[in-house]
Design a protein around this motif. Structure first.
Motif, PDB file in Angstrom:
ATOM      1  N   ILE A 259       0.850  -1.207   0.000  1.00  0.00           N
ATOM      2  CA  ILE A 259       0.000   0.000   0.000  1.00  0.00           C
ATOM      3  C   ILE A 259       0.884   1.256   0.000  1.00  0.00           C
ATOM      4  CG2 ILE A 259      -1.691   1.325   1.371  1.00  0.00           C
ATOM      5  CD1 ILE A 259      -3.114  -1.113   0.518  1.00  0.00           C
ATOM      6  N   ALA A 260       1.944   1.238   0.785  1.00  0.00           N
ATOM      7  CA  ALA A 260       2.826   2.415   0.855  1.00  0.00           C
ATOM      8  C   ALA A 260       3.461   2.685  -0.509  1.00  0.00           C
ATOM      9  CB  ALA A 260       3.908   2.198   1.918  1.00  0.00           C
ATOM     10  N   GLY A 261       3.829   1.623  -1.220  1.00  0.00           N
ATOM     11  CA  GLY A 261       4.417   1.792  -2.555  1.00  0.00           C
ATOM     12  C   GLY A 261       3.434   2.421  -3.524  1.00  0.00           C
ATOM     13  N   ILE A 262       2.211   1.916  -3.521  1.00  0.00           N
ATOM     14  CA  ILE A 262       1.196   2.469  -4.431  1.00  0.00           C
ATOM     15  C   ILE A 262       0.919   3.933  -4.063  1.00  0.00           C
ATOM     16  CG2 ILE A 262      -1.177   2.245  -5.298  1.00  0.00           C
ATOM     17  CD1 ILE A 262      -1.045  -0.748  -4.479  1.00  0.00           C
ATOM     18  N   ALA A 263       0.844   4.204  -2.757  1.00  0.00           N
ATOM     19  CA  ALA A 263       0.556   5.569  -2.306  1.00  0.00           C
ATOM     20  C   ALA A 263       1.658   6.532  -2.754  1.00  0.00           C
ATOM     21  CB  ALA A 263       0.408   5.596  -0.785  1.00  0.00           C
ATOM     22  N   LYS A 264       2.894   6.063  -2.719  1.00  0.00           N
ATOM     23  CA  LYS A 264       4.006   6.940  -3.102  1.00  0.00           C
ATOM     24  C   LYS A 264       3.948   7.252  -4.599  1.00  0.00           C
ATOM     25  CE  LYS A 264       8.894   7.579  -2.264  1.00  0.00           C
ATOM     26  NZ  LYS A 264      10.115   7.042  -1.666  1.00  0.00           N
ATOM     27  N   VAL A 265       3.660   6.243  -5.412  1.00  0.00           N
ATOM     28  CA  VAL A 265       3.507   6.490  -6.856  1.00  0.00           C
ATOM     29  C   VAL A 265       2.387   7.506  -7.077  1.00  0.00           C
ATOM     30  CG1 VAL A 265       2.821   5.472  -9.068  1.00  0.00           C
ATOM     31  CG2 VAL A 265       4.334   4.205  -7.530  1.00  0.00           C
ATOM     32  N   LYS A 266       1.245   7.240  -6.438  1.00  0.00           N
ATOM     33  CA  LYS A 266       0.072   8.107  -6.638  1.00  0.00           C
ATOM     34  C   LYS A 266       0.318   9.541  -6.206  1.00  0.00           C
ATOM     35  CE  LYS A 266      -4.037   6.830  -5.318  1.00  0.00           C
ATOM     36  NZ  LYS A 266      -4.745   7.421  -6.468  1.00  0.00           N
ATOM     37  N   SER A 267       1.056   9.711  -5.113  1.00  0.00           N
ATOM     38  CA  SER A 267       1.237  11.081  -4.626  1.00  0.00           C
ATOM     39  C   SER A 267       2.084  11.893  -5.600  1.00  0.00           C
ATOM     40  CB  SER A 267       1.859  11.078  -3.232  1.00  0.00           C
ATOM     41  OG  SER A 267       3.190  10.636  -3.313  1.00  0.00           O
ATOM     42  N   ASN A 268       2.759  11.202  -6.517  1.00  0.00           N
ATOM     43  CA  ASN A 268       3.535  11.899  -7.539  1.00  0.00           C
ATOM     44  C   ASN A 268       2.783  12.054  -8.855  1.00  0.00           C
ATOM     45  OD1 ASN A 268       6.435  12.488  -6.639  1.00  0.00           O
ATOM     46  ND2 ASN A 268       5.976  10.487  -5.754  1.00  0.00           N
ATOM     47  N   ILE A 269       1.598  11.480  -8.928  1.00  0.00           N
ATOM     48  CA  ILE A 269       0.868  11.503 -10.200  1.00  0.00           C
ATOM     49  C   ILE A 269      -0.482  12.197 -10.081  1.00  0.00           C
ATOM     50  CG2 ILE A 269      -0.266  10.069 -11.943  1.00  0.00           C
ATOM     51  CD1 ILE A 269       1.986   8.082 -11.675  1.00  0.00           C
ATOM     52  N   ASP A 270      -1.286  11.769  -9.114  1.00  0.00           N
ATOM     53  CA  ASP A 270      -2.602  12.390  -8.975  1.00  0.00           C
ATOM     54  C   ASP A 270      -2.705  12.973  -7.579  1.00  0.00           C
ATOM     55  OD1 ASP A 270      -4.065  10.487  -7.075  1.00  0.00           O
ATOM     56  OD2 ASP A 270      -3.483   9.073  -8.653  1.00  0.00           O
ATOM     57  N   SER A 271      -3.829  13.633  -7.340  1.00  0.00           N
ATOM     58  CA  SER A 271      -3.999  14.230  -6.017  1.00  0.00           C
ATOM     59  C   SER A 271      -5.241  13.702  -5.324  1.00  0.00           C
ATOM     60  CB  SER A 271      -4.025  15.746  -6.130  1.00  0.00           C
ATOM     61  OG  SER A 271      -2.779  16.198  -6.624  1.00  0.00           O
ATOM     62  N   GLY A 272      -5.553  12.448  -5.608  1.00  0.00           N
ATOM     63  CA  GLY A 272      -6.609  11.792  -4.841  1.00  0.00           C
ATOM     64  C   GLY A 272      -8.018  12.006  -5.380  1.00  0.00           C
ATOM     65  N   VAL A 273      -8.960  11.401  -4.662  1.00  0.00           N
ATOM     66  CA  VAL A 273     -10.375  11.411  -5.045  1.00  0.00           C
ATOM     67  C   VAL A 273     -11.056  12.633  -4.421  1.00  0.00           C
ATOM     68  CG1 VAL A 273     -12.532  10.082  -4.960  1.00  0.00           C
ATOM     69  CG2 VAL A 273     -10.324   8.874  -4.958  1.00  0.00           C
ATOM     70  N   PHE A 274     -11.825  13.369  -5.197  1.00  0.00           N
ATOM     71  CA  PHE A 274     -12.631  14.504  -4.713  1.00  0.00           C
ATOM     72  C   PHE A 274     -13.285  14.099  -3.385  1.00  0.00           C
ATOM     73  CE2 PHE A 274     -16.764  17.036  -5.856  1.00  0.00           C
ATOM     74  CZ  PHE A 274     -16.418  18.064  -4.991  1.00  0.00           C
TER      75      PHE A 274
END
Ligand SMILES: *Cc1c(COP(=O)(O)O)cnc(C)c1O
Length: 388
Positions: A259-274
């Protein structure tokens, strides 16, 4: 100007439906009465309680800012409670749950966190395409595990050889399965967890259809079996569970390092769900039981209408216990799944998906989606009677 696509884009599997897409557009332009059994997108609307809560949450200015990278804590708490009640799995909302912009987003981003060039993902064939494309975008290579009928559409783990396994980092599984509509027993999940431990693999179970099931069958969670949380994560989605495909909301649960790995990728690509959509997601989980009772009855009736109807025409199809698909072997005389789907569109104005589109082992089959009314399914069977 000479713009070239990147190698990674050029490496994506070819898109096979160009001809069929052209025929679909033509049929629609000619205003023919098309029955679309092609797309895996629920036809029924999102439950009104969810829409109403979204409207309320959208008016609240607290929800107008960037969401937290790790998602709203009350949504994560609600997911933890749902997992406990539904699957008897305890999750730490801080570290073991991550909201996603639809599960496809997490499924395709995950390899970026764990795959190096030359690494392999073990992927079922036929499959939902993002397992392959996510792996390729990360510089890895898909290694396909055929799902064949004689083996109940389960991958045969014993067939994987050591040189492959040495390079493998991730194994994708997907039960209840799209496109084959097959299910697995607890024993299969246990085998996968043991196998993953032995070869140090990450297990990614795509559970998008865990809530669409019939005849009293209730899919279990991969995280529930021994070694599940140690080796893997499970992807969930409100798309199919609550008719919310357009909303883009799902989540991934399980092993905290993954989960931490996926979260790190995501924090560099998108900014989450409205945030307002995450709040509506809470409502969706609140009303899921009641909503699913109604939807599963509808899908079950449609399944029965299609399978009973096709079997009367001489097909031999078992009723699937989950998902809103029917995976059917082609009639004897048809040459290929693309040819058969083309014929069905031409002669009966029905759209179905050729199995080859999900991978080579899908050849010989077509997929029917149960996403139109029972009456329209009966009409489709009547039309097929005339051409087969
Ligand atoms: C529909 C589907 C999903 C869900 O995708 P979302 O991005 O959550 O809408 C995931 N996996 C499979 C196999 C699907 O068919």
């Amino acid at each position: 100007m000479q713009f070239e696509f990147s190698d990674r884009l050029n490496k994506l599997p070819p898109y096979l439906f160009v001809e069929i897409d052209r025929a679909k557009r033509k049929a629609r332009a000619e205003k023919r009465d098309i029955i679309d059994l092609g797309i895996g997108d629920p036809d029924e609307p999102t439950p009104k309680e969810v829409i109403e809560f979204l409207c309320k949450a959208a008016h609240d200015s607290k929800n107008h800012h960037y969401p937290l990278d790790q998602g709203s804590s009350i949504f994560r708490d609600r997911i933890a409670r749902w997992y406990k009640e539904r699957f008897q799995v305890s999750l730490d909302p801080e570290r073991e749950i991550l909201p996603l912009l639809g599960s496809k987003e997490g499924i395709s981003h995950m390899p970026m966190a764990f795959i190096n060039p030359g690494d392999i993902s073990l992927i079922p064939d036929p499959c939902y395409p993002p397992y392959k494309s996510g792996t390729i975008f990360a510089g890895g290579a898909p290694y396909l595990m055929p799902l064949i009928e004689e083996n109940d559409f389960l991958p045969d783990l014993n067939k994987l050889n050591y040189p492959t396994l040495k390079k493998a980092k991730i194994i994708y599984i997907n039960y209840p399965n799209n496109p084959t509509a097959s299910i697995c027993e607890k024993g299969f999940f246990e085998d996968v967890a043991i196998f993953a431990k032995k070869y140090n693999l990450i297990v990614a179970n795509d559970a998008a259809y865990s809530e669409i099931a019939f005849d009293g069958y209730r899919p279990i969670s991969f995280l529930k079996v021994e070694g599940g949380k140690e080796t893997g994560v499970e992807f969930h989605s409100l798309s199919k569970t609550c008719n919310m495909t357009g909303w883009r909301i799902g989540f991934v649960c399980g092993n905290e390092k993954i989960i931490a790995g996926i979260a790190k990728v995501k924090s560099n690509i998108d900014s989450g769900v409205f945030n307002a959509i995450q709040m509506a997601g809470i409502t969706a989980l609140d009303i899921a039981d009641k909503h699913l009772e109604r939807m599963n009855k509808i899908y079950q009736e449609r399944r029965d209408a299609l399978v009973d109807g096709l079997n009367k025409l001489g097909w031999i199809i078992k009723k699937p216990k989950a998902t809103f698909y029917v995976w059917a072997r082609l009639p004897e005389k048809s040459k290929s799944s693309i040819e058969f789907a083309g014929l069905v569109l031409d002669k009966a104005d029905i759209i179905i998906t050729p199995g080859i589109g999900f991978g080579e082992s899908g050849e010989g089959y077509v997929r029917f989606a149960l996403t139109v009314s029972k009456e329209r399914i009966q009409e489709a069977v009547d039309r097929l009677k005339k051409i087969i």
